[in-house]
Design an enzyme around this catalytic site. Structure first.
Site, mmCIF file in Angstrom:
data_model
loop_
_atom_site.group_PDB
_atom_site.id
_atom_site.type_symbol
_atom_site.label_atom_id
_atom_site.label_comp_id
_atom_site.label_asym_id
_atom_site.label_seq_id
_atom_site.Cartn_x
_atom_site.Cartn_y
_atom_site.Cartn_z
ATOM 1 N N ASP A 48 0.885 -1.659 0.031
ATOM 2 C CA ASP A 48 0.106 0.260 0.429
ATOM 3 C C ASP A 48 1.412 0.919 0.085
ATOM 4 O OD1 ASP A 48 -2.556 -1.081 -0.272
ATOM 5 O OD2 ASP A 48 -2.792 -1.287 2.217
ATOM 6 N N ASP A 68 -4.647 -2.760 4.000
ATOM 7 C CA ASP A 68 -5.990 -2.200 5.887
ATOM 8 C C ASP A 68 -7.123 -2.200 5.641
ATOM 9 O OD1 ASP A 68 -5.408 -0.410 3.753
ATOM 10 O OD2 ASP A 68 -4.380 1.237 4.613
ATOM 11 N N ASP A 73 -9.200 -5.337 1.586
ATOM 12 C CA ASP A 73 -7.924 -6.127 1.611
ATOM 13 C C ASP A 73 -8.032 -7.237 2.246
ATOM 14 O OD1 ASP A 73 -7.210 -3.704 -0.305
ATOM 15 O OD2 ASP A 73 -6.339 -3.181 1.671
HETATM 16 N N1 LIG Z 1 -12.682 9.749 3.666
HETATM 17 C C1 LIG Z 1 -12.964 10.234 2.720
HETATM 18 N N2 LIG Z 1 -13.279 10.743 2.040
HETATM 19 C C2 LIG Z 1 -13.595 11.042 0.883
HETATM 20 N N3 LIG Z 1 -13.010 10.841 -0.044
HETATM 21 C C3 LIG Z 1 -11.488 9.664 0.839
HETATM 22 C C4 LIG Z 1 -11.465 9.672 1.247
HETATM 23 N N4 LIG Z 1 -10.353 9.223 1.799
HETATM 24 C C5 LIG Z 1 -9.563 9.042 0.621
HETATM 25 N N5 LIG Z 1 -9.940 9.546 -0.705
HETATM 26 C C6 LIG Z 1 -10.144 9.462 -1.500
HETATM 27 O O1 LIG Z 1 -10.115 8.410 -2.119
HETATM 28 C C7 LIG Z 1 -8.676 7.799 -2.707
HETATM 29 C C8 LIG Z 1 -7.721 6.908 -1.918
HETATM 30 O O2 LIG Z 1 -9.005 5.772 -1.553
HETATM 31 P P1 LIG Z 1 -8.595 4.438 -1.040
HETATM 32 O O3 LIG Z 1 -9.202 4.126 0.115
HETATM 33 O O4 LIG Z 1 -8.096 3.192 -2.015
HETATM 34 O O5 LIG Z 1 -6.881 4.556 -1.105
HETATM 35 P P2 LIG Z 1 -6.365 4.509 0.774
HETATM 36 O O6 LIG Z 1 -6.283 3.167 1.261
HETATM 37 O O7 LIG Z 1 -6.414 5.045 1.207
HETATM 38 O O8 LIG Z 1 -4.517 4.231 0.008
HETATM 39 P P3 LIG Z 1 -3.735 3.322 -0.314
HETATM 40 O O9 LIG Z 1 -3.557 1.989 -1.175
HETATM 41 O O10 LIG Z 1 -2.514 3.784 -0.466
HETATM 42 O O11 LIG Z 1 -3.290 2.150 1.588
HETATM 43 C C9 LIG Z 1 -8.407 9.206 -2.565
HETATM 44 O O12 LIG Z 1 -7.138 9.627 -3.601
HETATM 45 C C10 LIG Z 1 -9.390 10.666 -2.040
HETATM 46 O O13 LIG Z 1 -9.268 10.661 -3.281
HETATM 47 CA CA LIG Z 2 -6.137 1.042 1.149
#
Ligand SMILES: Nc1ncnc2c1ncn2[C@@H]1O[C@H](COP(=O)(O)OP(=O)(O)OP(=O)(O)O)[C@@H](O)[C@H]1O
Ligand SMILES: [Ca+2]
Length: 683
Positions: free
Chosen positions: A284, A590, A594
């Site tokens: 991640d 996380d 996943d």
């Molecule tokens: N709480 C939230 N509310 C709205 N949009 C969000 C929020 N958190 C993340 N995002 C949007 O979603 C995208 C990330 O999505 P995702 O949850 O799949 O990634 P992550 O798990 O945080 O990152 P990684 O995969 O690198 O660990 C971000 O680029 C952001 O634009």
């Molecule tokens: Ca993630």
């Protein structure tokens, strides 16, 4: 033990009580020693397992006490606590739902049925140990610990942790196999020696035959046969590598303790071994490669850049109000505003915290804003859709639907935008280009982009209360409010860890939910990419990868270094493709979604701080500090386990096989064995 007893009896019988005892007794001693060490190590290991289990169960969770969200250990939870729950959490105690939106629970761990049960005012009871499958809510704790349904259930069954790792199983097999060979050789030797003895082909030191047909007394014959038996028994004892499986257990237990000190909690013992042979790590980005300390550093609202990002001077009051309403209502975080002039406390996921803190800078009064409108329906943020929304009712009939999420995806759903003066303007291709340019610029500067949009509705568009739970929030024809850029710095030391992996022949890949450009920028910063101009498929978007055929995916999988805008399912596809390519894949995760990827991978690693309970339960190792460097240390331990065991096997087998051969040869030629069990066991 049998060998020892036989040897003892034979020894005393053949050589008299004075000299004969020592051979058998030494075997007995060696066996006792092995038993003692095994027992102690098993006991120690079971203690360790207990500790680890406790560590595993010691979940930190947020509770609301005195209106303030604080973190406590699950062991300190008391009846009357109010616990906020969100998707992926484990229900920590028995309780009732007080408030919630699209809140549903997976009760399979309790009922055995994998059915998602919706919880609302009509069926508010929740049982400890179940997982939140969707939505968020708050629960009031009514029973804890042994008094919960789960506690009652657990009291009646005990857990068995005596699991054997594949390596142990294999080595047990090897030990048995060698034992069998030793036994058959011994039998063969026995037959040969007996035959020679009875045919008069063995001689005393003075050259006379040991056995002369018809001239021997019974006692003397038995003594001769017994001596031959001793030789055969010694051959068996010498050949069996009884220390082998024990050595593995000791090595594993030792490494586990060391890993624990290095902030890696091993849930499955065999993961230590497997981790040593990992050839690729799919990591991640957020929190693992970066610090997960997010702050809003850029903002673009009303079609203009705000500089600094909390400068609202250009915005009209109406626009500011709307932005603040969107921030305060459309969030899974919370702000506690203490009395007096202490600073407010912001809680929630790092992204939410960054946005809420920014809201505070804009002058948001959290509880005041939230009390001005009431929430009708919520669509909680998830990594699949990468957006979260809420519908709020203001006054009698005015309804606002707020969305926030991945910037370029929200932008696609917008047909107009709001100007600094609050006027609604239509989204022309030029304006789309302008927004896109802005997102691009922020992403290249490694910022995470989140867009805010809204859509006004009438109360008449909203379903009646009894059908509202199924209401899907409208997500087209949105009006763009603006975009923020959130900075999340790279973890210090990550570059070194990645270099270390490369040197060790492990390829690190980044799989992130973030924008492709943001992913590229961070990958460059931490050394996963070295050339800023790489193109597909080294750096690929989740969607592109998803649409390939299975075969094509396998072909490109090897080349992928960075995957952006990926959903958890893309991660699963990547893991599958890599495994089919013959890689030993370690993957981090996380989120709740996943779990399948963590299961599919050879080693699933979950995050101790950010990880949801579901992810932790699907993983083999929990990285307690979420740090990529820890992960690399785990690989190192895994490799040392392998190397140690390999060395021990080499040593043990050399000794055993050599001893076996020497003994057999000399037994057949001279009728005696030069190496006895004690020499081999201690040598
Ligand atoms: N709480 C939230 N509310 C709205 N949009 C969000 C929020 N958190 C993340 N995002 C949007 O979603 C995208 C990330 O999505 P995702 O949850 O799949 O990634 P992550 O798990 O945080 O990152 P990684 O995969 O690198 O660990 C971000 O680029 C952001 O634009
Ligand atoms: Ca993630």
């Amino acid at each position: 033990m049998v060998a020892a007893a036989v040897s003892l009896a034979l020894g005393i019988y053949t050589e008299g009580i004075k000299e004969g005892w020592y051979d058998g007794a030494s075997i007995g001693f060696a066996v006792l020693l092995v038993i003692f060490v095994t027992a102690t190590s098993d006991y120690k290991q079971s203690l360790q397992f207990q500790n680890l289990n406790e560590e595993k169960q010691n979940i930190q969770l947020e509770v609301v006490r005195g209106g303030r969200r604080i973190k406590v250990s699950i062991f300190d939870l008391v009846v009357g606590d109010v616990v906020p729950l969100k998707i992926g959490d484990q229900v920590p105690a028995d309780g009732v739902l007080i408030s919630g939106h699209s809140f549903s629970i997976d009760e399979s761990s309790m009922t055995g049925e994998s059915k998602i049960v919706n919880k609302d005012q009509k069926s508010p009871f929740m049982m400890s140990g179940c997982k939140v499958a969707d939505g968020y809510g708050t629960m009031l704790v009514t029973a804890v610990g042994i008094n919960t349904e789960w506690g009652l259930l657990m009291a009646s069954i005990s857990e068995d942790s005596g699991e054997e790792t594949p390596l142990q199983v294999r080595l047990n097999g090897v030990a048995t196999f060698i034992g069998i060979i030793g036994l058959s050789v011994a039998v063969a030797v026995l037959v040969v020696l007996l035959a020679r003895y009875f045919t008069g082909h063995t001689y005393n030191p003075d050259g006379s035959p040991q056995y002369v047909k018809g001239k021997m007394g019974v006692g003397e014959t038995i003594r001769g046969v017994v001596k031959i038996f001793t030789v055969a028994v010694t051959i068996v004892v010498v050949a069996v590598p009884e220390g082998l499986p024990l050595a593995v257990t000791l090595t594993l237990a030792f490494s586990m303790r060391k890993m624990m000190r290095d902030k890696a909690l091993v849930r499955r013992l065999s993961a230590c071994e497997t981790m040593g042979s990992a050839t690729t790590i799919c990591s991640d980005k957020t929190g693992t490669l970066t610090l997960n300390q997010m702050t809003v550093v850029e903002a673009y609202f009303g079609g203009e850049k705000m500089d600094p990002p909390d400068n609202t001077q250009k915005l009209s009051a109406a626009v500011s109000t709307m932005i603040i309403e969107g921030i305060a209502q459309n969030t899974s975080g919370s702000i506690f505003e203490p009395e007096g002039d202490q600073a407010p406390e912001v809680t929630g996921s790092p992204t939410e915290k960054a946005i809420l803190s920014w809201g505070l800078q804009l002058g948001m009064k959290f509880s005041e804003t939230r009390s001005k409108s009431s929430i009708l329906q919520v669509f909680p943020f998830n990594s699949e859709k990468k957006r979260g929304g809420v519908a709020v009712q203001l006054g009698d009939s005015e309804v606002h639907v707020y969305w926030k999420g991945a910037a370029e995806l929200i932008l696609q759903s917008c047909t107009s935008w709001i100007g600094t003066d609050g006027s609604k303007q239509s989204m022309t291709p030029e304006k789309v280009g302008e927004f896109k340019k802005f997102i691009e610029d922020m992403a290249v500067a490694s910022l995470r982009c989140v867009a805010f949009a809204y859509r006004p509705c009438e109360m008449s568009d909203v379903p009646k209360e009894d059908q509202r739970a199924d209401w899907v929030l409208p997500e087209d024809n949105l009006i763009m409010l603006g975009i923020v850029g959130i900075k999340d710095p790279c973890r210090p030391g990550v570059q070194d860890s990645i270099r270390l992996c490369a040197a060790a022949g492990i390829k690190v890949r980044m799989v992130t939910g973030d924008n492709l450009q943001t992913a590229r920028a961070i990958a460059l910063e931490c050394g996963i990419l070295t050339d800023p101009n790489v193109s597909e498929p080294t750096i690929i978007e989740g969607k592109t990868f998803r649409e390939l055929s299975d075969l094509e995916r396998e072909e490109v999988a090897d080349k992928i270094s960075v995957m952006g805008r990926s959903s958890p399912n893309d991660k699963l596809l990547l893991v599958k493709a890599l495994r089919n390519r013959g890689h030993v894949v370690a993957v981090t995760g996380d989120g709740t979604n996943d779990a399948p990827a963590l299961h599919e991978a050879d080693i699933g690693l979950s995050m101790g701080i950010q990880g949801t309970e579901v992810a932790k339960e699907s993983s083999d190792i929990i990285i307690l500090d979420d740090n990529f460097a820890t992960l690399v240390r785990v690989v190192r331990w895994g490799r040392s386990v392998y190397a140690n065991i390999q060395k021990f096997i080499q040593f043990q087998l050399t000794v055993n096989v050599a001893a076996l051969i020497i003994n057999v040869v000399s037994a057949v030629s001279s009728g005696d064995v030069p190496l006895n069990a004690v020499q081999v066991a201690l040598g």
